[in-house]
Design a protein around this motif. Structure first.
Motif, mmCIF file in Angstrom:
data_model
loop_
_atom_site.group_PDB
_atom_site.id
_atom_site.type_symbol
_atom_site.label_atom_id
_atom_site.label_comp_id
_atom_site.label_asym_id
_atom_site.label_seq_id
_atom_site.Cartn_x
_atom_site.Cartn_y
_atom_site.Cartn_z
ATOM 1 N N LEU A 1 0.836 -1.196 0.000
ATOM 2 C CA LEU A 1 0.000 0.000 0.000
ATOM 3 C C LEU A 1 0.876 1.253 0.000
ATOM 4 C CD1 LEU A 1 -2.761 1.363 0.191
ATOM 5 C CD2 LEU A 1 -2.609 1.105 2.648
ATOM 6 N N ALA A 2 1.894 1.277 0.861
ATOM 7 C CA ALA A 2 2.771 2.454 0.927
ATOM 8 C C ALA A 2 3.490 2.664 -0.396
ATOM 9 C CB ALA A 2 3.778 2.301 2.062
ATOM 10 N N LYS A 3 3.937 1.586 -0.989
ATOM 11 C CA LYS A 3 4.657 1.700 -2.272
ATOM 12 C C LYS A 3 3.745 2.290 -3.343
ATOM 13 C CE LYS A 3 7.897 -1.287 -3.799
ATOM 14 N NZ LYS A 3 8.449 -2.534 -4.338
ATOM 15 N N SER A 4 2.471 1.886 -3.343
ATOM 16 C CA SER A 4 1.540 2.419 -4.339
ATOM 17 C C SER A 4 1.242 3.901 -4.092
ATOM 18 C CB SER A 4 0.241 1.619 -4.351
ATOM 19 O OG SER A 4 -0.507 1.855 -3.177
ATOM 20 N N PRO A 8 8.140 3.022 -0.529
ATOM 21 C CA PRO A 8 8.059 1.805 0.279
ATOM 22 C C PRO A 8 8.154 2.173 1.759
ATOM 23 C CG PRO A 8 10.206 1.985 -0.772
ATOM 24 C CD PRO A 8 9.353 3.102 -1.305
ATOM 25 N N LEU A 9 7.638 1.322 2.644
ATOM 26 C CA LEU A 9 7.622 1.631 4.074
ATOM 27 C C LEU A 9 8.989 2.025 4.618
ATOM 28 C CD1 LEU A 9 5.161 -0.944 5.667
ATOM 29 C CD2 LEU A 9 4.888 1.522 5.466
ATOM 30 N N HIS A 10 10.025 1.316 4.216
ATOM 31 C CA HIS A 10 11.353 1.624 4.751
ATOM 32 C C HIS A 10 11.902 2.935 4.203
ATOM 33 C CE1 HIS A 10 13.144 0.479 0.964
ATOM 34 N NE2 HIS A 10 12.624 -0.729 1.044
ATOM 35 N N ASP A 21 3.922 12.750 3.813
ATOM 36 C CA ASP A 21 2.608 13.051 4.367
ATOM 37 C C ASP A 21 1.508 12.304 3.628
ATOM 38 O OD1 ASP A 21 4.130 14.740 5.897
ATOM 39 O OD2 ASP A 21 3.186 16.587 5.190
ATOM 40 N N THR A 22 1.627 12.219 2.299
ATOM 41 C CA THR A 22 0.641 11.500 1.497
ATOM 42 C C THR A 22 0.596 10.027 1.876
ATOM 43 O OG1 THR A 22 0.917 13.039 -0.334
ATOM 44 C CG2 THR A 22 -0.047 10.890 -0.859
ATOM 45 N N VAL A 23 1.763 9.421 2.049
ATOM 46 C CA VAL A 23 1.831 8.003 2.416
ATOM 47 C C VAL A 23 1.236 7.797 3.803
ATOM 48 C CG1 VAL A 23 3.379 6.078 2.933
ATOM 49 C CG2 VAL A 23 3.787 7.502 0.919
ATOM 50 N N VAL A 34 -2.267 5.268 14.319
ATOM 51 C CA VAL A 34 -1.068 6.101 14.389
ATOM 52 C C VAL A 34 0.095 5.271 14.923
ATOM 53 C CG1 VAL A 34 -0.039 8.093 15.570
ATOM 54 C CG2 VAL A 34 -2.332 8.268 14.584
ATOM 55 N N ARG A 35 -0.139 4.455 15.942
ATOM 56 C CA ARG A 35 0.924 3.626 16.512
ATOM 57 C C ARG A 35 1.459 2.619 15.500
ATOM 58 N NH1 ARG A 35 1.736 4.882 22.165
ATOM 59 N NH2 ARG A 35 3.290 3.252 22.118
ATOM 60 N N GLN A 36 0.585 2.010 14.718
ATOM 61 C CA GLN A 36 1.024 1.056 13.702
ATOM 62 C C GLN A 36 1.871 1.752 12.645
ATOM 63 O OE1 GLN A 36 -2.876 -0.373 12.641
ATOM 64 N NE2 GLN A 36 -2.458 -2.395 13.521
ATOM 65 N N ILE A 37 1.433 2.920 12.198
ATOM 66 C CA ILE A 37 2.188 3.671 11.197
ATOM 67 C C ILE A 37 3.554 4.037 11.760
ATOM 68 C CG2 ILE A 37 2.256 5.787 9.825
ATOM 69 C CD1 ILE A 37 -0.860 5.643 9.802
ATOM 70 N N GLU A 38 3.588 4.421 13.020
ATOM 71 C CA GLU A 38 4.863 4.749 13.674
ATOM 72 C C GLU A 38 5.811 3.547 13.624
ATOM 73 O OE1 GLU A 38 6.521 5.654 18.186
ATOM 74 O OE2 GLU A 38 4.494 4.875 17.888
ATOM 75 N N ARG A 39 5.312 2.396 13.998
ATOM 76 C CA ARG A 39 6.158 1.196 14.011
ATOM 77 C C ARG A 39 6.611 0.792 12.617
ATOM 78 N NH1 ARG A 39 2.227 -2.243 16.701
ATOM 79 N NH2 ARG A 39 1.430 -0.605 18.000
ATOM 80 N N TYR A 40 5.739 0.853 11.652
ATOM 81 C CA TYR A 40 6.065 0.398 10.299
ATOM 82 C C TYR A 40 7.029 1.330 9.568
ATOM 83 C CZ TYR A 40 2.008 -2.693 10.875
ATOM 84 O OH TYR A 40 1.114 -3.622 11.329
ATOM 85 N N THR A 41 6.914 2.647 9.833
ATOM 86 C CA THR A 41 7.714 3.604 9.081
ATOM 87 C C THR A 41 8.941 4.106 9.822
ATOM 88 O OG1 THR A 41 6.427 5.493 9.889
ATOM 89 C CG2 THR A 41 5.699 4.455 7.823
#
Length: 67
Positions: A1-4, A8-10, A21-23, A34-41
Motif C-alpha cells: 500500500l505504501a509503495k503504491s 516503500p515503508l522503509h 505526508d501522502t503516504v 497512528v501507533r502502527q504507522i509509527e512502528r512500520y515507518t
C-alpha cells in the motif's frame, strides 16, 4: 500500500515531506492506527499524529459546512 502511494515503508522516513505526508495519510485512511504507522515507518508518533490531524483539518475545511 505504501509503495503504491509513492514510497516503500522503509523509505517513507527519508521521502520528501509532501510524499511522506501522502503516504502516512493514505495508511491512516486505509485503517492503520497512528501507533502502527509509527512502528512500520520509523517516524515518531507525534509526527504521524500531527500529519493525520493536519490533513483531517484541511479535508474538513475543503468540504465546508454546507447546511
Amino acid at each position: 500500500l505504501a509503495k503504491s502511494l509513492g514510497a516503500p515503508l522503509h523509505g517513507v522516513k527519508d521521502a520528501p515531506p509532501a510524499q511522506r505526508d501522502t503516504v502516512i495519510f493514505g495508511l491512516h485512511d486505509a485503517g492503520f492506527t497512528v501507533r502502527q504507522i509509527e512502528r512500520y515507518t520509523g517516524i515518531g508518533k507525534s509526527t504521524v499524529s500531527r500529519i493525520v490531524r493536519a490533513r483531517a483539518r484541511t479535508a474538513m475545511r475543503a468540504g465546508g459546512n454546507v447546511m
